[in-house]
Write an enzyme that holds these catalytic residues in place. Structure first.
Site, PDB file in Angstrom:
ATOM      1  N   LYS A  38      47.338 -47.462 -11.258  1.00  0.00           N
ATOM      2  CA  LYS A  38      48.428 -48.229 -11.799  1.00  0.00           C
ATOM      3  C   LYS A  38      49.019 -49.191 -10.752  1.00  0.00           C
ATOM      4  O   LYS A  38      49.716 -50.142 -11.091  1.00  0.00           O
ATOM      5  CB  LYS A  38      49.548 -47.273 -12.257  1.00  0.00           C
ATOM      6  CG  LYS A  38      49.136 -46.289 -13.309  1.00  0.00           C
ATOM      7  CD  LYS A  38      50.287 -45.309 -13.564  1.00  0.00           C
ATOM      8  CE  LYS A  38      49.792 -44.040 -14.178  1.00  0.00           C
ATOM      9  NZ  LYS A  38      50.886 -43.039 -14.260  1.00  0.00           N
ATOM     10  N   GLY A  39      48.755 -48.888  -9.487  1.00  0.00           N
ATOM     11  CA  GLY A  39      49.487 -49.530  -8.395  1.00  0.00           C
ATOM     12  C   GLY A  39      49.433 -51.034  -8.345  1.00  0.00           C
ATOM     13  O   GLY A  39      50.356 -51.681  -7.855  1.00  0.00           O
ATOM     14  N   GLU A  91      43.447 -54.671  -5.812  1.00  0.00           N
ATOM     15  CA  GLU A  91      43.895 -53.316  -5.464  1.00  0.00           C
ATOM     16  C   GLU A  91      45.256 -53.395  -4.773  1.00  0.00           C
ATOM     17  O   GLU A  91      45.564 -54.380  -4.102  1.00  0.00           O
ATOM     18  CB  GLU A  91      42.820 -52.686  -4.558  1.00  0.00           C
ATOM     19  CG  GLU A  91      43.098 -51.330  -3.994  1.00  0.00           C
ATOM     20  CD  GLU A  91      43.242 -50.224  -5.025  1.00  0.00           C
ATOM     21  OE1 GLU A  91      44.169 -50.321  -5.835  1.00  0.00           O
ATOM     22  OE2 GLU A  91      42.482 -49.234  -4.974  1.00  0.00           O
ATOM     23  N   ASP A  92      46.068 -52.375  -4.941  1.00  0.00           N
ATOM     24  CA  ASP A  92      47.367 -52.386  -4.261  1.00  0.00           C
ATOM     25  C   ASP A  92      47.195 -52.121  -2.763  1.00  0.00           C
ATOM     26  O   ASP A  92      47.635 -52.893  -1.935  1.00  0.00           O
ATOM     27  CB  ASP A  92      48.349 -51.377  -4.895  1.00  0.00           C
ATOM     28  CG  ASP A  92      47.810 -49.950  -4.974  1.00  0.00           C
ATOM     29  OD1 ASP A  92      46.623 -49.721  -4.651  1.00  0.00           O
ATOM     30  OD2 ASP A  92      48.570 -49.037  -5.366  1.00  0.00           O
ATOM     31  N   ASP A 109      43.187 -47.490   1.620  1.00  0.00           N
ATOM     32  CA  ASP A 109      43.495 -46.486   2.641  1.00  0.00           C
ATOM     33  C   ASP A 109      42.170 -45.969   3.213  1.00  0.00           C
ATOM     34  O   ASP A 109      41.607 -46.563   4.132  1.00  0.00           O
ATOM     35  CB  ASP A 109      44.341 -45.390   1.983  1.00  0.00           C
ATOM     36  CG  ASP A 109      44.858 -44.345   2.950  1.00  0.00           C
ATOM     37  OD1 ASP A 109      44.728 -44.525   4.169  1.00  0.00           O
ATOM     38  OD2 ASP A 109      45.404 -43.321   2.504  1.00  0.00           O
ATOM     39  N   LYS A 147      45.420 -50.744   4.833  1.00  0.00           N
ATOM     40  CA  LYS A 147      45.965 -49.711   5.738  1.00  0.00           C
ATOM     41  C   LYS A 147      44.797 -49.065   6.474  1.00  0.00           C
ATOM     42  O   LYS A 147      43.968 -48.406   5.886  1.00  0.00           O
ATOM     43  CB  LYS A 147      46.753 -48.676   4.926  1.00  0.00           C
ATOM     44  CG  LYS A 147      47.411 -47.618   5.789  1.00  0.00           C
ATOM     45  CD  LYS A 147      48.463 -46.815   5.066  1.00  0.00           C
ATOM     46  CE  LYS A 147      47.906 -45.870   4.043  1.00  0.00           C
ATOM     47  NZ  LYS A 147      48.978 -45.030   3.451  1.00  0.00           N
ATOM     48  N   PHE A 196      53.188 -44.354   4.826  1.00  0.00           N
ATOM     49  CA  PHE A 196      53.067 -44.299   3.366  1.00  0.00           C
ATOM     50  C   PHE A 196      54.066 -45.276   2.765  1.00  0.00           C
ATOM     51  O   PHE A 196      55.266 -45.172   2.976  1.00  0.00           O
ATOM     52  CB  PHE A 196      53.311 -42.881   2.844  1.00  0.00           C
ATOM     53  CG  PHE A 196      52.793 -42.724   1.456  1.00  0.00           C
ATOM     54  CD1 PHE A 196      51.452 -42.435   1.221  1.00  0.00           C
ATOM     55  CD2 PHE A 196      53.626 -42.929   0.357  1.00  0.00           C
ATOM     56  CE1 PHE A 196      50.959 -42.342  -0.074  1.00  0.00           C
ATOM     57  CE2 PHE A 196      53.142 -42.827  -0.938  1.00  0.00           C
ATOM     58  CZ  PHE A 196      51.802 -42.535  -1.148  1.00  0.00           C
ATOM     59  N   ARG A 221      57.944 -47.416  -8.068  1.00  0.00           N
ATOM     60  CA  ARG A 221      57.086 -48.572  -8.386  1.00  0.00           C
ATOM     61  C   ARG A 221      57.886 -49.842  -8.657  1.00  0.00           C
ATOM     62  O   ARG A 221      57.423 -50.948  -8.446  1.00  0.00           O
ATOM     63  CB  ARG A 221      56.228 -48.289  -9.623  1.00  0.00           C
ATOM     64  CG  ARG A 221      55.150 -47.233  -9.431  1.00  0.00           C
ATOM     65  CD  ARG A 221      54.162 -47.290 -10.596  1.00  0.00           C
ATOM     66  NE  ARG A 221      53.354 -46.087 -10.718  1.00  0.00           N
ATOM     67  CZ  ARG A 221      52.227 -45.857 -10.045  1.00  0.00           C
ATOM     68  NH1 ARG A 221      51.776 -46.739  -9.187  1.00  0.00           N
ATOM     69  NH2 ARG A 221      51.557 -44.744 -10.227  1.00  0.00           N
TER      70      ARG A 221
HETATM   71  P1  IMP Z   1      41.801 -44.737  -0.843  1.00  0.00           P
HETATM   72  O1  IMP Z   1      40.731 -44.314  -1.819  1.00  0.00           O
HETATM   73  O2  IMP Z   1      42.064 -43.681   0.184  1.00  0.00           O
HETATM   74  O3  IMP Z   1      41.512 -46.088  -0.214  1.00  0.00           O
HETATM   75  O4  IMP Z   1      43.148 -44.811  -1.619  1.00  0.00           O
HETATM   76  C1  IMP Z   1      43.419 -45.822  -2.438  1.00  0.00           C
HETATM   77  C2  IMP Z   1      44.554 -45.485  -3.374  1.00  0.00           C
HETATM   78  O5  IMP Z   1      45.450 -44.496  -2.859  1.00  0.00           O
HETATM   79  C3  IMP Z   1      45.386 -46.714  -3.541  1.00  0.00           C
HETATM   80  O6  IMP Z   1      44.899 -47.510  -4.581  1.00  0.00           O
HETATM   81  C4  IMP Z   1      46.749 -46.156  -3.834  1.00  0.00           C
HETATM   82  O7  IMP Z   1      46.879 -45.954  -5.217  1.00  0.00           O
HETATM   83  C5  IMP Z   1      46.794 -44.859  -3.097  1.00  0.00           C
HETATM   84  N1  IMP Z   1      47.489 -45.020  -1.807  1.00  0.00           N
HETATM   85  C6  IMP Z   1      46.955 -45.018  -0.568  1.00  0.00           C
HETATM   86  N2  IMP Z   1      47.887 -45.206   0.373  1.00  0.00           N
HETATM   87  C7  IMP Z   1      49.058 -45.368  -0.297  1.00  0.00           C
HETATM   88  C8  IMP Z   1      50.412 -45.631   0.131  1.00  0.00           C
HETATM   89  O8  IMP Z   1      50.746 -45.803   1.316  1.00  0.00           O
HETATM   90  N3  IMP Z   1      51.326 -45.721  -0.863  1.00  0.00           N
HETATM   91  C9  IMP Z   1      51.027 -45.571  -2.186  1.00  0.00           C
HETATM   92  N4  IMP Z   1      49.781 -45.342  -2.620  1.00  0.00           N
HETATM   93  C10 IMP Z   1      48.807 -45.234  -1.684  1.00  0.00           C
HETATM   94 MG    MG Z   2      45.628 -48.085  -6.223  1.00  0.00          MG
END
Ligand code: IMP
Ligand code: MG
Length: 190
Positions: free
Chosen positions: A58-59, A114-115, A118, A146, A167, A180
């Site tokens: 949703k982000g 993508e928001d 990570d 990030k 975070f 949000r």
């Molecule tokens: P990844 O698969 O670890 O890259 O995570 C991606 C998803 O984790 C993002 O699309 C976010 O929805 C969530 N996410 C990762 N870090 C954060 C953060 O700092 N705040 C909020 N959501 C996060």
């Molecule tokens: Mg996301």
């Protein structure tokens, strides 16, 4: 009420009053000009055709909605849903699709929006998923890159902000479905 009166009299925003544990990282105005400059870059890179932006629910919903209003080229949109965080702040690494694409991607130029990236595991999964529909190209636009916990080698074609760790919430990003709707982006202090 006493605190509310005290801070209001010094012109502190309502967001600060109800979220004292949040540290401001990017303001509403900073985000607005960043989104405009990324939109200008995308518009100039794709002058010869329609693109499809796929927002990751949703982000990314607020970021995508602001982004398309600044694009000067024809654009279609769709969304995919993923889930990896059961709750809390660390990825389970187990990516599940909660919403499939619903437009034809064959021979189309796709940008995944993508928001925040990570570990990169969500995007790795999504890139393979989108490629399975036979698009002409797939690029990545991310509001926040990030880096500290990155596990997958992801190339972000259109990054807005880069941070090392922390975070973040606001402007679509959540912590357990909260925050949000904040206009700015904040670091959650644990
Ligand atoms: P990844 O698969 O670890 O890259 O995570 C991606 C998803 O984790 C993002 O699309 C976010 O929805 C969530 N996410 C990762 N870090 C954060 C953060 O700092 N705040 C909020 N959501 C996060
Ligand atoms: Mg996301």
């Amino acid at each position: 009420m006493v605190y509310a009166y005290f801070f209001t009299s010094f012109d502190i925003t309502a967001e600060f009053l109800i979220m004292p544990e949040l540290i401001p990282v990017f303001t509403k105005d900073e985000i607005k000009s960043m989104v405009l400059s990324i939109a200008e870059k995308i518009s100039s890179d794709y002058q010869s055709g329609e693109i499809i932006l796929i927002g990751v629910l949703k982000g990314a919903f607020i970021f995508l909605s602001d982004l398309i209003r600044h694009l000067t080229i024809p654009v279609a949109i769709d969304f995919v849903g993923t889930s990896s965080y059961e709750s809390g702040t660390s990825s389970s690494g187990d990516i599940r699709l909660t919403k499939e694409v619903s437009v034809d991607l064959k021979h189309k130029d796709v940008i995944i929006v993508e928001d925040i990236v990570d570990t990169g595991l969500t995007l790795t999964y999504l890139i393979d998923y989108i490629k399975s529909f036979g698009p002409r190209s797939v690029k990545i636009c991310a509001l926040i890159d990030k880096q500290e916990r990155r596990e997958a080698d992801i190339r972000i074609d259109y990054p807005c902000y880069s941070i090392n760790k922390g975070f973040l919430v606001g402007y679509g990003l959540d912590f357990n479905e909260n925050y949000r709707g904040l206009s700015g982006i904040y670091q959650l202090k644990f």
